[in-house]
Motif scaffolding. Structure first.
Motif, short mmCIF file in Angstrom:
data_model
loop_
_atom_site.label_atom_id
_atom_site.label_comp_id
_atom_site.label_asym_id
_atom_site.label_seq_id
_atom_site.Cartn_x
_atom_site.Cartn_y
_atom_site.Cartn_z
N ASP A 111 -60.46 -35.10 -13.39
CA ASP A 111 -61.64 -34.69 -12.61
C ASP A 111 -62.30 -35.90 -11.96
N ASN A 112 -62.40 -36.98 -12.71
CA ASN A 112 -63.05 -38.19 -12.23
C ASN A 112 -62.28 -38.81 -11.06
N HIS A 113 -60.99 -38.58 -11.00
CA HIS A 113 -60.15 -39.16 -9.94
C HIS A 113 -59.68 -38.10 -8.94
N GLU A 114 -60.45 -37.01 -8.85
CA GLU A 114 -60.28 -35.98 -7.81
C GLU A 114 -58.89 -35.36 -7.75
N TYR A 115 -58.32 -35.09 -8.92
CA TYR A 115 -57.00 -34.49 -8.99
C TYR A 115 -56.96 -33.14 -8.27
N SER A 116 -58.02 -32.35 -8.37
CA SER A 116 -58.00 -31.02 -7.73
C SER A 116 -57.86 -31.13 -6.22
N TYR A 117 -58.25 -32.26 -5.67
CA TYR A 117 -58.15 -32.50 -4.24
C TYR A 117 -56.83 -33.18 -3.87
N THR A 118 -56.47 -34.21 -4.65
CA THR A 118 -55.29 -35.02 -4.30
C THR A 118 -54.00 -34.48 -4.87
N MET A 119 -54.09 -33.78 -6.00
CA MET A 119 -52.91 -33.29 -6.73
C MET A 119 -52.02 -34.46 -7.17
N ASP A 120 -52.60 -35.63 -7.29
CA ASP A 120 -51.86 -36.84 -7.67
C ASP A 120 -52.51 -37.44 -8.91
N PRO A 121 -51.81 -37.44 -10.04
CA PRO A 121 -52.40 -37.98 -11.27
C PRO A 121 -52.28 -39.50 -11.41
N SER A 122 -51.71 -40.19 -10.43
CA SER A 122 -51.43 -41.61 -10.60
C SER A 122 -52.70 -42.45 -10.80
N ASP A 123 -53.79 -42.13 -10.12
CA ASP A 123 -55.03 -42.88 -10.33
C ASP A 123 -55.55 -42.69 -11.75
N THR A 124 -55.38 -41.49 -12.27
CA THR A 124 -55.79 -41.20 -13.64
C THR A 124 -54.97 -42.01 -14.63
N LEU A 125 -53.67 -42.02 -14.43
CA LEU A 125 -52.80 -42.79 -15.33
C LEU A 125 -53.15 -44.27 -15.27
N ASP A 126 -53.39 -44.78 -14.06
CA ASP A 126 -53.79 -46.18 -13.92
C ASP A 126 -55.09 -46.47 -14.67
N ALA A 127 -56.07 -45.58 -14.53
CA ALA A 127 -57.36 -45.77 -15.18
C ALA A 127 -57.23 -45.79 -16.69
N LEU A 128 -56.30 -45.02 -17.20
CA LEU A 128 -56.09 -44.94 -18.66
C LEU A 128 -55.08 -45.97 -19.16
#
Length: 143
Positions: free
Chosen positions: A98-115
């Protein structure tokens, strides 16, 4: 409330309570030093930079290190305790997606990077993979 968010919120409050100073100009640096009772010209050997405009007095460095190490250990323990990926792990991915706008981008890569995860690490751990897939599905269903 999301278990991961609870942990992060508590940890953020603890971090915010640390005796840090932030300065983005010479004037702000002088103000921080004076608030600590230090001379901005003579006492720079008593502080060090933590990056991003942040400073801490050397006398408080151990507190910073122990607090951040404890926070990392708490996160690792919460992830390890989730044997299926349905609990804390799913909450973690849901919050960060949610914090990395997955619902908009459909790309989890920013989330994985953040974690701090790679796709290979996620795919190698069934709990992480399941939690990520469950969180992605929940976000898409709620969008």
């Amino acid at each position: 409330m999301n278990q991961y968010q609870k942990l992060r919120d508590r940890q953020q409050q603890e971090f915010n309570a640390l005796p840090l100073g932030f300065a983005f100009s010479d004037k702000q640096f002088r103000e921080v030093m004076q608030a600590w009772g230090l001379d901005p010209e003579k006492d720079t050997d008593k502080i060090f930079s933590i990056g991003y405009g942040g400073f801490i007095q050397k006398k408080d460095a151990e507190l910073l290190h122990t607090t951040t190490a404890r926070h990392e250990e708490e996160l690792a323990a919460a992830i390890a305790a989730d044997q299926t990926g349905d609990g804390f792990i799913c909450d973690m991915f849901r919050y960060e997606l949610d914090n990395h706008e997955y619902s908009y981008t459909m790309d989890p890569s920013d989330t994985l990077d953040a974690l701090g995860y790679t796709a290979e690490e996620i795919n190698a751990d069934q709990r992480l993979l399941h939690g990520l897939e469950k969180a992605c599905k929940a976000i898409l269903q709620s969008a």
